[in-house]
Design an enzyme around this catalytic site. Sequence first.
Site, PDB file in Angstrom:
ATOM      1  N   GLU A   1      79.103  82.862 -63.848  1.00 41.21           N
ATOM      2  CA  GLU A   1      78.105  83.825 -63.384  1.00 41.21           C
ATOM      3  C   GLU A   1      78.320  85.164 -64.095  1.00 41.21           C
ATOM      4  O   GLU A   1      79.449  85.644 -64.194  1.00 41.21           O
ATOM      5  CB  GLU A   1      78.262  84.026 -61.863  1.00 41.21           C
ATOM      6  CG  GLU A   1      77.242  84.985 -61.288  1.00 41.21           C
ATOM      7  CD  GLU A   1      77.480  85.284 -59.796  1.00 41.21           C
ATOM      8  OE1 GLU A   1      78.627  85.597 -59.425  1.00 41.21           O
ATOM      9  OE2 GLU A   1      76.514  85.204 -59.021  1.00 41.21           O
TER      10      GLU A   1
ATOM     11  N   LYS B   1      82.220  95.430 -42.626  1.00 40.10           N
ATOM     12  CA  LYS B   1      82.926  96.065 -43.755  1.00 40.10           C
ATOM     13  C   LYS B   1      81.974  96.020 -44.949  1.00 40.10           C
ATOM     14  O   LYS B   1      81.880  95.017 -45.650  1.00 40.10           O
ATOM     15  CB  LYS B   1      84.210  95.274 -44.042  1.00 40.10           C
ATOM     16  CG  LYS B   1      85.353  96.072 -44.595  1.00 40.10           C
ATOM     17  CD  LYS B   1      85.151  96.631 -45.963  1.00 40.10           C
ATOM     18  CE  LYS B   1      85.159  95.599 -47.070  1.00 40.10           C
ATOM     19  NZ  LYS B   1      84.613  96.184 -48.325  1.00 40.10           N
TER      20      LYS B   1
ATOM     21  N   GLU C   1      78.376  82.897 -48.247  1.00 46.71           N
ATOM     22  CA  GLU C   1      77.263  82.937 -49.205  1.00 46.71           C
ATOM     23  C   GLU C   1      77.839  83.522 -50.487  1.00 46.71           C
ATOM     24  O   GLU C   1      78.132  84.720 -50.538  1.00 46.71           O
ATOM     25  CB  GLU C   1      76.124  83.823 -48.680  1.00 46.71           C
ATOM     26  CG  GLU C   1      75.572  83.407 -47.320  1.00 46.71           C
ATOM     27  CD  GLU C   1      74.811  82.100 -47.365  1.00 46.71           C
ATOM     28  OE1 GLU C   1      74.490  81.640 -48.478  1.00 46.71           O
ATOM     29  OE2 GLU C   1      74.570  81.525 -46.298  1.00 46.71           O
TER      30      GLU C   1
ATOM     31  N   CYS D   1      72.101  87.314 -56.169  1.00 44.56           N
ATOM     32  CA  CYS D   1      72.770  86.017 -56.266  1.00 44.56           C
ATOM     33  C   CYS D   1      71.786  84.914 -56.636  1.00 44.56           C
ATOM     34  O   CYS D   1      72.176  83.881 -57.163  1.00 44.56           O
ATOM     35  CB  CYS D   1      73.440  85.699 -54.937  1.00 44.56           C
ATOM     36  SG  CYS D   1      72.274  85.843 -53.567  1.00 44.56           S
TER      37      CYS D   1
HETATM   38  P1  NAD Z   1      83.055  90.815 -54.095  1.00 46.64           P
HETATM   39  O1  NAD Z   1      83.442  89.442 -53.682  1.00 46.64           O
HETATM   40  O2  NAD Z   1      83.880  91.513 -55.101  1.00 46.64           O
HETATM   41  O3  NAD Z   1      83.002  91.788 -52.831  1.00 46.64           O
HETATM   42  C1  NAD Z   1      82.240  91.481 -51.688  1.00 46.64           C
HETATM   43  C2  NAD Z   1      82.833  92.178 -50.482  1.00 46.64           C
HETATM   44  O4  NAD Z   1      84.123  91.624 -50.220  1.00 46.64           O
HETATM   45  C3  NAD Z   1      83.044  93.683 -50.653  1.00 46.64           C
HETATM   46  O5  NAD Z   1      82.730  94.313 -49.439  1.00 46.64           O
HETATM   47  C4  NAD Z   1      84.534  93.771 -50.964  1.00 46.64           C
HETATM   48  O6  NAD Z   1      85.099  95.010 -50.624  1.00 46.64           O
HETATM   49  C5  NAD Z   1      85.080  92.669 -50.088  1.00 46.64           C
HETATM   50  N1  NAD Z   1      86.382  92.129 -50.503  1.00 46.64           N
HETATM   51  C6  NAD Z   1      86.935  92.154 -51.744  1.00 46.64           C
HETATM   52  N2  NAD Z   1      88.120  91.514 -51.726  1.00 46.64           N
HETATM   53  C7  NAD Z   1      88.324  91.081 -50.461  1.00 46.64           C
HETATM   54  C8  NAD Z   1      89.359  90.330 -49.817  1.00 46.64           C
HETATM   55  N3  NAD Z   1      90.440  89.909 -50.489  1.00 46.64           N
HETATM   56  N4  NAD Z   1      89.240  90.041 -48.502  1.00 46.64           N
HETATM   57  C9  NAD Z   1      88.132  90.425 -47.815  1.00 46.64           C
HETATM   58  N5  NAD Z   1      87.127  91.148 -48.364  1.00 46.64           N
HETATM   59  C10 NAD Z   1      87.214  91.465 -49.675  1.00 46.64           C
HETATM   60  O7  NAD Z   1      81.527  90.704 -54.561  1.00 46.64           O
HETATM   61  P2  NAD Z   1      80.624  91.842 -55.170  1.00 46.64           P
HETATM   62  O8  NAD Z   1      81.054  92.071 -56.584  1.00 46.64           O
HETATM   63  O9  NAD Z   1      80.571  92.978 -54.224  1.00 46.64           O
HETATM   64  O10 NAD Z   1      79.183  91.119 -55.151  1.00 46.64           O
HETATM   65  C11 NAD Z   1      78.699  90.309 -56.188  1.00 46.64           C
HETATM   66  C12 NAD Z   1      78.901  88.837 -55.850  1.00 46.64           C
HETATM   67  O11 NAD Z   1      78.262  88.524 -54.619  1.00 46.64           O
HETATM   68  C13 NAD Z   1      78.255  87.916 -56.870  1.00 46.64           C
HETATM   69  O12 NAD Z   1      79.133  86.855 -57.149  1.00 46.64           O
HETATM   70  C14 NAD Z   1      77.026  87.395 -56.150  1.00 46.64           C
HETATM   71  O13 NAD Z   1      76.555  86.144 -56.602  1.00 46.64           O
HETATM   72  C15 NAD Z   1      77.494  87.334 -54.741  1.00 46.64           C
HETATM   73  N6  NAD Z   1      76.361  87.364 -53.812  1.00 46.64           N
HETATM   74  C16 NAD Z   1      76.022  86.214 -53.160  1.00 46.64           C
HETATM   75  C17 NAD Z   1      74.934  86.197 -52.290  1.00 46.64           C
HETATM   76  C18 NAD Z   1      74.537  84.936 -51.563  1.00 46.64           C
HETATM   77  O14 NAD Z   1      73.759  85.034 -50.614  1.00 46.64           O
HETATM   78  N7  NAD Z   1      74.999  83.776 -51.951  1.00 46.64           N
HETATM   79  C19 NAD Z   1      74.193  87.373 -52.093  1.00 46.64           C
HETATM   80  C20 NAD Z   1      74.568  88.526 -52.773  1.00 46.64           C
HETATM   81  C21 NAD Z   1      75.667  88.510 -53.631  1.00 46.64           C
END
Ligand code: NAD
Length: 487
Positions: free
Chosen positions: A391, A181, A255, A289
């Site tokens: 963040e 997804k 992550e 991240c």
């Molecule tokens: P997000 O958590 O909003 O979304 C991530 C994914 O989860 C998307 O595909 C979204 O559609 C899905 N999602 C949203 N709500 C959900 C739910 N209730 N159940 C299941 N899936 C759901 O994050 P974002 O805004 O897309 O990305 C930015 C964040 O990601 C930042 O906090 C960043 O630090 C983190 N990040 C972490 C890493 C790592 O390796 N630690 C790497 C990249 C990004």
Amino acid sequence: MSDLPLFRHYIDGSFTPSRSGQRAPVVAPATGQVYAEVALGGAPEIDAAARAAKAALSGPWASMSPEQRWALLDRVADGIEARAQAFAQAESRDTGKPLSLSRAVDVPRAPANFRNYARLARGIGGDAWEQHLGEGARALHYTRHRPVGVVGVIVPWNLPLLLLTWKVAPALAMGNTVVAKPSEETPATATLLAEVFAEVGVPPGVFNVVHGAAAAGEALVTHPDVAAITFTGSTATGQRIQAASAPGLRKLSFELGGKNPALIFDDADFDAAVDGTVRSVFTNCGQVCLCSERVYVQASIYERFVEALVARARALRPGLPEDPATQLGPLISEAHRRKVLGAYERARAEGARVLCGGGVPTLSGPAAGGTFVEPTVIAGLSDASDTQQQEIFGPVCHVAPFSTEAEALQRANDTRYGLCAAVWTRDLSRAHRVAASIEAGIVWVNTWNLRELRAPFGGVKLSGSGREGGLWSLKFGTETQAISIRL
Ligand code: NAD
């Protein structure tokens, strides 16, 4: 019905729209233009994909030898390389990141992920113990690795292809099947990847893509046929997924977010530390991240360091992805820009001094419609301030002076997060001492984001649980079975 191209789901080997017909616009953040639509999936699409993935576990994929499966993954890598230009353009259009960055990092990493895990999986073997039971009787105990089953993969928008392939490749290398997804904001490269899977003849159902937002993600993490979830995204979503998936007792790998420190000691190679910090704060417009948002500089070099950092930040050139002069892309969306500008406002309200940036740049031409913000350096806040604790995920850092190593460490660890840290020093003993005392899953010394695909990757505290990379990712995709035979 619009004339725009539609990114469709890839389920059981076929590209399909949503049953409900639901779709959402896809915006190119560098211009603000809607250039396509994406099918918005939900429970019905997830159900179809999860069933297909489950059925594929006992189909041709399961009858292949591991070597045949790994050879197919190498062909997926070949297929991505053959279309590298299309992947890079699609990734830069969806995210706004400079084409030079997609070409140098995001796209080459995708085939590297498939090749790396196909190779590393060959090294996964079992253990064996012979047990003496007395009076000449013996038993043999050994382990074998079974695929976990259907692995659910959920990824964010900042590194869409890199993170997707980072999770899909090890799952498939161990014989699992996948329902992925992607983020609804960046559907293009996941769809291209599905085309490559279809072209190279990976059996239907082995790799499925369901586009959509939270509703699709929620359906995936609660689907009874999904045995494991690997998620990269925000901490808040990770917490929701952990709660929602709990009744199924699935394997989980998280992550999550970070608030990463950079520590610059006065014995560091000054120019290398400035270069490295510019990269660690502003790469991908701060939307990695691993980016540093808290920069601590030893007092004796603080003024000089901040002056150099601010000069470099001011000189970063925003622009369109395809312009070779562009160094800084836009933020992913207008909603995210509101969040980042809100963080700049909050910092001011908390009493921060804005050393550069803090607003929206004036751009002309198509980039005038993009979601750009200025690269920003702020100072003067306490470690307890909201700005220093939350963040932001934009091109911004706070700089603060420190006196002693002990103070630097205490302040670096004063956070709920623990993903990574960057340490700049030429003192070898200090490098080891400080690295070992930082509460983070990854510490870089005199570098930043230097990745080795065999090394573990992941965070502590609210930055995640579990490790990915190398054998850690492969073992996540297996259940170890113990077999005991009385001989
Ligand atoms: P997000 O958590 O909003 O979304 C991530 C994914 O989860 C998307 O595909 C979204 O559609 C899905 N999602 C949203 N709500 C959900 C739910 N209730 N159940 C299941 N899936 C759901 O994050 P974002 O805004 O897309 O990305 C930015 C964040 O990601 C930042 O906090 C960043 O630090 C983190 N990040 C972490 C890493 C790592 O390796 N630690 C790497 C990249 C990004």
